[in-house]
Scaffold this motif. Structure first.
Motif, short mmCIF file in Angstrom:
data_model
loop_
_atom_site.label_atom_id
_atom_site.label_comp_id
_atom_site.label_asym_id
_atom_site.label_seq_id
_atom_site.Cartn_x
_atom_site.Cartn_y
_atom_site.Cartn_z
N THR A 305 0.85 -1.19 0.00
CA THR A 305 0.00 0.00 0.00
C THR A 305 0.89 1.24 0.00
OG1 THR A 305 -0.11 0.01 2.43
CG2 THR A 305 -1.83 -1.20 1.26
N GLY A 306 0.29 2.39 -0.21
CA GLY A 306 1.05 3.63 -0.20
C GLY A 306 1.73 3.89 -1.52
N THR A 307 2.98 4.37 -1.46
CA THR A 307 3.74 4.73 -2.66
C THR A 307 3.82 3.59 -3.66
OG1 THR A 307 5.09 6.28 -1.38
CG2 THR A 307 5.97 5.54 -3.49
N HIS A 308 3.94 2.38 -3.16
CA HIS A 308 4.13 1.21 -4.04
C HIS A 308 2.85 0.41 -4.20
CE1 HIS A 308 8.44 1.92 -4.17
NE2 HIS A 308 8.42 2.07 -2.87
N ALA A 309 1.70 1.05 -4.02
CA ALA A 309 0.43 0.36 -4.25
C ALA A 309 0.39 -0.16 -5.68
CB ALA A 309 -0.74 1.32 -4.00
N GLY A 310 -0.12 -1.36 -5.84
CA GLY A 310 -0.12 -2.00 -7.15
C GLY A 310 0.97 -3.04 -7.30
N VAL A 311 1.87 -3.12 -6.31
CA VAL A 311 2.95 -4.11 -6.33
C VAL A 311 2.55 -5.28 -5.43
CG1 VAL A 311 5.34 -4.61 -5.72
CG2 VAL A 311 4.75 -2.44 -6.82
N LEU A 312 2.64 -6.48 -5.97
CA LEU A 312 2.43 -7.70 -5.22
C LEU A 312 3.77 -8.38 -5.03
CD1 LEU A 312 0.56 -9.96 -4.02
CD2 LEU A 312 0.47 -10.92 -6.35
N LEU A 363 6.45 -2.77 6.58
CA LEU A 363 6.88 -2.03 7.76
C LEU A 363 6.45 -0.57 7.69
CD1 LEU A 363 10.51 -3.45 8.09
CD2 LEU A 363 8.45 -4.19 9.29
N ASP A 364 6.59 0.04 6.52
CA ASP A 364 6.20 1.43 6.31
C ASP A 364 6.05 1.64 4.82
OD1 ASP A 364 8.82 1.83 5.29
OD2 ASP A 364 9.56 2.32 7.28
N ASP A 365 5.99 2.90 4.40
CA ASP A 365 5.74 3.18 2.99
C ASP A 365 6.84 2.66 2.07
OD1 ASP A 365 3.86 4.48 1.17
OD2 ASP A 365 5.52 5.84 0.70
N GLY A 366 8.06 2.53 2.60
CA GLY A 366 9.17 2.17 1.72
C GLY A 366 9.92 0.92 2.09
N SER A 367 9.43 0.14 3.06
CA SER A 367 10.18 -1.04 3.45
C SER A 367 9.26 -2.18 3.85
CB SER A 367 11.14 -0.72 4.60
OG SER A 367 10.43 -0.28 5.75
N VAL A 368 9.80 -3.39 3.73
CA VAL A 368 9.09 -4.61 4.11
C VAL A 368 10.01 -5.45 4.98
CG1 VAL A 368 7.64 -4.67 2.04
CG2 VAL A 368 9.85 -5.85 2.03
N GLY A 369 9.42 -6.39 5.69
CA GLY A 369 10.19 -7.34 6.48
C GLY A 369 9.85 -8.75 6.05
N VAL A 370 10.85 -9.63 6.08
CA VAL A 370 10.64 -11.03 5.75
C VAL A 370 11.18 -11.87 6.90
CG1 VAL A 370 12.80 -11.09 4.40
CG2 VAL A 370 11.10 -12.90 4.11
N LEU A 371 10.37 -12.80 7.35
CA LEU A 371 10.71 -13.73 8.42
C LEU A 371 10.81 -15.11 7.79
CD1 LEU A 371 10.99 -13.89 11.61
CD2 LEU A 371 8.57 -14.55 11.62
N TYR A 372 11.99 -15.75 7.85
CA TYR A 372 12.15 -16.97 7.06
C TYR A 372 13.09 -17.97 7.73
CZ TYR A 372 16.56 -14.81 5.45
OH TYR A 372 17.80 -14.23 5.38
N LEU A 388 13.93 -4.84 4.38
CA LEU A 388 14.43 -4.56 3.03
C LEU A 388 13.77 -3.30 2.48
CD1 LEU A 388 13.98 -8.18 1.64
CD2 LEU A 388 16.14 -7.18 2.41
N ASP A 389 14.51 -2.55 1.66
CA ASP A 389 13.96 -1.40 0.96
C ASP A 389 13.17 -1.88 -0.25
OD1 ASP A 389 15.00 0.79 2.46
OD2 ASP A 389 16.97 0.39 1.58
N VAL A 390 11.93 -1.44 -0.36
CA VAL A 390 11.11 -1.82 -1.51
C VAL A 390 11.75 -1.33 -2.81
CG1 VAL A 390 8.87 -1.58 -2.63
CG2 VAL A 390 9.00 -1.87 -0.15
#
Length: 496
Positions: A305-312, A363-372, A388-390
């Protein structure tokens, strides 16, 4: 509400292993101010201990409205490879600084020696409540040992994941719900629908899988009242075994629903996907291959969502060998083709490491977290969190590689040289990728491809075969990855 802390000795050991100071619940009660949060983090919330018979598997992850990360995992009391049905409990760990530091794992769902697992958490952003769905399965040949009973359980936390309602009182009896099939949740996060234009906004959707005779089915469980009442949504029963679902709400309001094949499958054939236009009630058509070049293993979908809405985004091991799981990666899909066309995988680590199950969170508008799941030699060793930075995931910055080919330039005819190939990449001890080796010369023109294995330190030794008299051209090409630039070296070998 009740919480189930571990003993002090276990807390101390885990704190030392993880490099953390012991943290009390009160110290973790509130989120860290945004201004003091670190940008990117790597940490290990769950560390397997074979001597203590504690194997952590099956990660699940959510972020609360306050920014707290709440991570779940199965803690299996068996070190056997086939430990899916063993004495298993679900544990939880929290982070209030974007995943850099975590509380020690504590038990949140336990039922004696039963198998309690398949954590599928979801955050109700309307109320701030964290809902945790799990399944209790008795071990083979044994009656249920716990007070909560078998089947689906639903626990709640209203204090940002600090405590959860008692597991003993959490059984969710849906036996009389039309379409209820039982089965297993997730694993990995479920979703709440948030599209402002959707008439189903606020709905919770949980993917499940089940077995009926010799066939496997997939279906969704939905709630429109914050998990108080549940009904069955989409359903598909097929001849091929599809298990372990993930679901994401795309920017246009569609849901992308995906499962993978239970058994081994050729790369690209084990992951299927379908869409829903009515908030998970039905599917628009049958499941079709998702076009992901991955082996058959659990994965996680996350619509940004946010700046990168449309990205899966989709997380899964990117290694191409169906016999093993390695190289955790993120795949991106955009726009109208989200869920069908995918960009090249973004390796979560530059190193080639074993990897298996995973979960994603924004995590926020520009980053995600991966647990693996990952480790040095096996993906059973630990469950790691990385932020990670999107922008970098979508347009990776590539690191240069150095390739060294060590081989005698002159050999005796009839001998079989064995060149040593060495790849060096800054920031990686065992870089990912492949080596393509081509030898051409008198009567010879052959090519072989070698994978850089986890723990290989970027080194492979190749046997060229006996060389007749003459001059030979040896070309070695390191493939690189989406994050590492490929490189080629050519040497001449003379046999006389």
């Amino acid at each position: 509400m009740t919480s189930h802390p571990l003993t002090g000795s276990v807390l101390a050991v885990l704190s030392l292993v993880l490099g953390l100071q012991p943290t009390s619940s009160s110290a973790q009660a509130g989120p860290t101010p945004t201004s003091s949060l670190p940008a990117r983090c790597t940490a290990t919330p769950f560390l397997t201990s074979v001597p203590k018979r504690m194997v952590y598997r099956i990660p699940a992850l959510v972020a609360t409205p306050r920014g707290t990360l709440v991570a779940f995992a199965e803690r299996r009391r068996s070190t056997a490879v086939a430990s899916d049905l063993s004495d298993t409990e679900v544990v939880v760990a929290r982070s209030v600084d974007r995943g850099c530091h975590w509380t020690a794992p504590r038990v949140v769902a336990d039922s004696g020696t039963d198998t309690v697992g398949n954590p599928a958490p979801v955050v109700d952003t309307t109320t701030g409540t964290v809902l945790l769905l799990t399944v209790d399965r008795p071990r083979v040949g044994r009656p249920s040992a716990g007070p909560g009973g078998r089947g689906l359980h639903l626990q709640r936390s209203t204090d940002d994941g600090l405590t959860f309602t008692s597991y003993a009182d959490a059984r969710l009896d849906l036996a009389h719900t039309p379409g209820w099939k039982g089965g297993l949740t997730g694993p990995g996060h479920a979703i709440q629908l948030h599209n402002p234009a959707s008439p189903h906004r606020g709905r919770i959707v949980v993917p499940l899988g089940y077995k009926s005779g010799d066939r496997y089915g997939t279906y969704g469980l939905v709630s429109d009242d914050h998990g108080v009442h549940w009904s069955v949504g989409y359903h598909a029963l097929t001849v091929d075994a599809r298990i372990e679902g993930t679901v994401a709400e795309l920017a246009d309001g569609r849901l992308w629903v995906s499962y993978h094949s239970r058994g081994p499958a050729a790369v690209g054939r084990g992951r299927v996907g379908a869409y829903s236009l009515d908030g998970g009630r039905t599917l628009t058509g049958p499941f079709r291959r998702a076009g992901l070049p991955v082996v058959s293993v659990q994965g996680s979908a996350l619509a940004l969502t946010g700046t990168h809405a449309g990205v899966l985004l989709y997380s899964s091991p990117a290694g191409q060998d169906p016999r093993r799981r390695h190289q955790m990666a993120l795949f991106a899909s955009r726009g109208a083709t989200a869920g069908r066309g995918w960009a090249a995988p973004y390796d979560v680590q530059l190193d080639s490491r074993p990897a298996s199950y995973s979960d994603l969170v924004q995590l926020d508008d520009g980053s995600v977290g991966v647990l693996y799941e990952t480790g040095r030699t096996s993906w059973h060793e630990r469950i790691v969190f990385r932020s990670l930075d999107v922008a970098d995931v979508l347009a990776p910055t590539r690191t240069a590689a150095r390739l060294t080919v060590t081989v005698p330039r002159r050999v005796r005819a009839g001998r079989a040289p064995r060149p040593t190939l060495l790849v060096r990449v800054a920031g990686a001890t065992s870089p990912a990728g492949d080596l393509r080796v081509r030898l051409s010369g008198p009567g010879v023109n052959r090519t072989q491809t070698l994978a850089l294995m986890p723990g290989s330190s970027g080194t492979r030794v190749v046997t060229l075969g006996r060389l007749a008299k003459g001059r030979y051209r040896l070309q070695v090409r390191y493939s690189g990855t989406a994050r590492i630039t490929g490189v080629t070296r050519t040497v001449t070998i003379t046999a006389d």
